[in-house]
Motif scaffolding. Structure first.
Motif, short mmCIF file in Angstrom:
data_model
loop_
_atom_site.label_atom_id
_atom_site.label_comp_id
_atom_site.label_asym_id
_atom_site.label_seq_id
_atom_site.Cartn_x
_atom_site.Cartn_y
_atom_site.Cartn_z
N ASP A 80 0.86 -1.18 0.00
CA ASP A 80 0.00 0.00 0.00
C ASP A 80 0.90 1.22 0.00
O ASP A 80 1.62 1.47 0.96
CB ASP A 80 -0.91 0.01 1.24
CG ASP A 80 -1.97 1.10 1.17
OD1 ASP A 80 -2.12 1.74 0.10
OD2 ASP A 80 -2.65 1.31 2.19
N GLY A 81 0.87 1.96 -1.10
CA GLY A 81 1.70 3.16 -1.14
C GLY A 81 1.77 3.80 -2.50
O GLY A 81 1.16 3.34 -3.48
N GLU A 82 2.54 4.87 -2.56
CA GLU A 82 2.74 5.62 -3.79
C GLU A 82 3.71 4.86 -4.69
O GLU A 82 4.76 4.38 -4.25
CB GLU A 82 3.32 7.00 -3.45
CG GLU A 82 3.51 7.88 -4.66
CD GLU A 82 4.08 9.25 -4.30
OE1 GLU A 82 4.57 9.91 -5.23
OE2 GLU A 82 4.05 9.63 -3.12
N LEU A 83 3.32 4.75 -5.96
CA LEU A 83 4.19 4.09 -6.94
C LEU A 83 5.39 4.98 -7.28
O LEU A 83 5.30 6.21 -7.20
CB LEU A 83 3.41 3.78 -8.23
CG LEU A 83 2.34 2.71 -8.10
CD1 LEU A 83 1.42 2.70 -9.32
CD2 LEU A 83 2.99 1.34 -7.93
N CYS A 84 6.46 4.36 -7.69
CA CYS A 84 7.69 5.06 -8.04
C CYS A 84 7.46 6.06 -9.17
O CYS A 84 8.06 7.12 -9.20
CB CYS A 84 8.74 4.02 -8.46
SG CYS A 84 10.29 4.71 -9.01
N ALA A 85 6.58 5.71 -10.10
CA ALA A 85 6.29 6.58 -11.24
C ALA A 85 4.86 6.32 -11.70
O ALA A 85 4.21 5.37 -11.25
CB ALA A 85 7.28 6.32 -12.36
N LEU A 86 4.39 7.14 -12.61
CA LEU A 86 3.03 6.99 -13.13
C LEU A 86 2.88 5.73 -13.96
O LEU A 86 3.83 5.29 -14.62
CB LEU A 86 2.67 8.20 -13.99
CG LEU A 86 2.58 9.55 -13.28
CD1 LEU A 86 2.37 10.68 -14.29
CD2 LEU A 86 1.48 9.56 -12.24
N ILE A 87 1.65 5.18 -13.94
CA ILE A 87 1.34 4.02 -14.77
C ILE A 87 0.12 4.32 -15.63
O ILE A 87 -0.60 5.28 -15.39
CB ILE A 87 1.06 2.75 -13.93
CG1 ILE A 87 -0.15 2.96 -13.01
CG2 ILE A 87 2.29 2.34 -13.14
CD1 ILE A 87 -0.73 1.69 -12.44
N GLN A 88 -0.10 3.46 -16.63
CA GLN A 88 -1.30 3.53 -17.45
C GLN A 88 -2.30 2.55 -16.83
O GLN A 88 -2.17 1.34 -17.00
CB GLN A 88 -0.98 3.16 -18.89
CG GLN A 88 -0.06 4.16 -19.55
CD GLN A 88 0.27 3.79 -20.98
OE1 GLN A 88 -0.36 2.95 -21.60
NE2 GLN A 88 1.29 4.44 -21.51
N VAL A 89 -3.25 3.07 -16.11
CA VAL A 89 -4.19 2.26 -15.34
C VAL A 89 -4.96 1.29 -16.23
O VAL A 89 -5.13 0.12 -15.89
CB VAL A 89 -5.17 3.15 -14.53
CG1 VAL A 89 -6.20 2.31 -13.80
CG2 VAL A 89 -4.39 4.01 -13.55
N ASP A 90 -5.45 1.76 -17.38
CA ASP A 90 -6.26 0.92 -18.26
C ASP A 90 -5.50 -0.29 -18.81
O ASP A 90 -6.11 -1.28 -19.21
CB ASP A 90 -6.82 1.74 -19.42
CG ASP A 90 -7.84 2.78 -18.95
OD1 ASP A 90 -8.37 2.62 -17.82
OD2 ASP A 90 -8.11 3.73 -19.69
N ASP A 91 -4.18 -0.22 -18.86
CA ASP A 91 -3.37 -1.32 -19.39
C ASP A 91 -2.72 -2.15 -18.28
O ASP A 91 -1.90 -3.02 -18.56
CB ASP A 91 -2.29 -0.77 -20.33
CG ASP A 91 -2.89 -0.10 -21.55
OD1 ASP A 91 -3.95 -0.56 -22.02
OD2 ASP A 91 -2.31 0.90 -22.04
N SER A 92 -3.04 -1.85 -17.04
CA SER A 92 -2.48 -2.57 -15.89
C SER A 92 -3.53 -3.55 -15.36
O SER A 92 -4.71 -3.20 -15.27
CB SER A 92 -2.05 -1.59 -14.81
OG SER A 92 -1.05 -0.72 -15.32
#
Length: 191
Positions: A80-92
């Motif tokens: 539970d936490g902040e990711l290192c960098a942004l992701i593409q939610v729709d492709d995850s």
């Protein structure tokens, strides 16, 4: 803590010993995490061991642009936490396979290595990452042509010959000279 300046002053043997010690420390920190992870420039894959027979409805998984939460409903999250960098939610995505939870995160910036999955977890030294070799045929058309141009320019420079950009400038100058024979081009230099 060793600074890059200190590292540069080390002998090759000292650097090897230092790198080996740092790798050992890094491996121990990563092994202590409740999950394993690996990455390419495009994505991050996380594997979390879970009890055999676990069903999707028992899990609480939230994948957001800059945040990840994974665990069992009604219990303290495993992650539970902040990711290192942004992701593409729709492709995850995530899925359960036997006794493992697999979480696939598609990176937003496909040109950077992540130093960790969650910002509060131990970081790895991304300068030591050895990416797998890829084939030009694996790349999309635009990326492939850019890589081929870079490879051509690298070979040209090594041979002391003009790069593709310099060849274009020379061709443009030749055309301009043909159209304007009255002008003196003897002092033209390319930068």
């Amino acid at each position: 803590m060793t600074t890059p300046k200190d590292y540069d002053k080390m002998t090759e043997a000292e650097r090897d010993a230092y790198d080996k010690e740092q790798r050992k420390r890094e491996e121990a920190e990563q092994a202590a995490l409740p999950y394993e992870w690996k990455q390419t420039l495009q994505d991050v894959d996380i594997t979390v061991p879970i009890p055999k027979g676990t069903r999707a409805r028992q899990l609480d998984i939230k994948i957001e642009k800059k945040h990840l939460k994974a665990g069992f409903k009604g219990q303290e999250p495993i992650m539970d936490g902040e990711l290192c960098a942004l992701i593409q939610v729709d492709d995850s995505v995530w899925l359960i396979d036997n006794d493992e939870l697999h979480i696939h995160l598609e990176k937003f910036n496909k040109m950077e290595w992540w130093k960790n999955v969650l910002t509060h977890h131990p970081a790895i030294d991304t300068t030591k990452i050895q990416p797998e070799n890829s084939k030009l045929s694996d790349l999309d058309g635009e990326t492939r042509s850019m890589v081929e141009k870079m490879m051509f320019d690298q070979r040209q420079k090594a041979a002391g010959l003009p790069t593709s950009d310099e060849l274009k400038k020379q061709e443009a100058l030749r055309k301009f000279q043909a159209q304007h024979p009255e002008m003196d081009f003897s002092n033209v230099k390319f930068q």
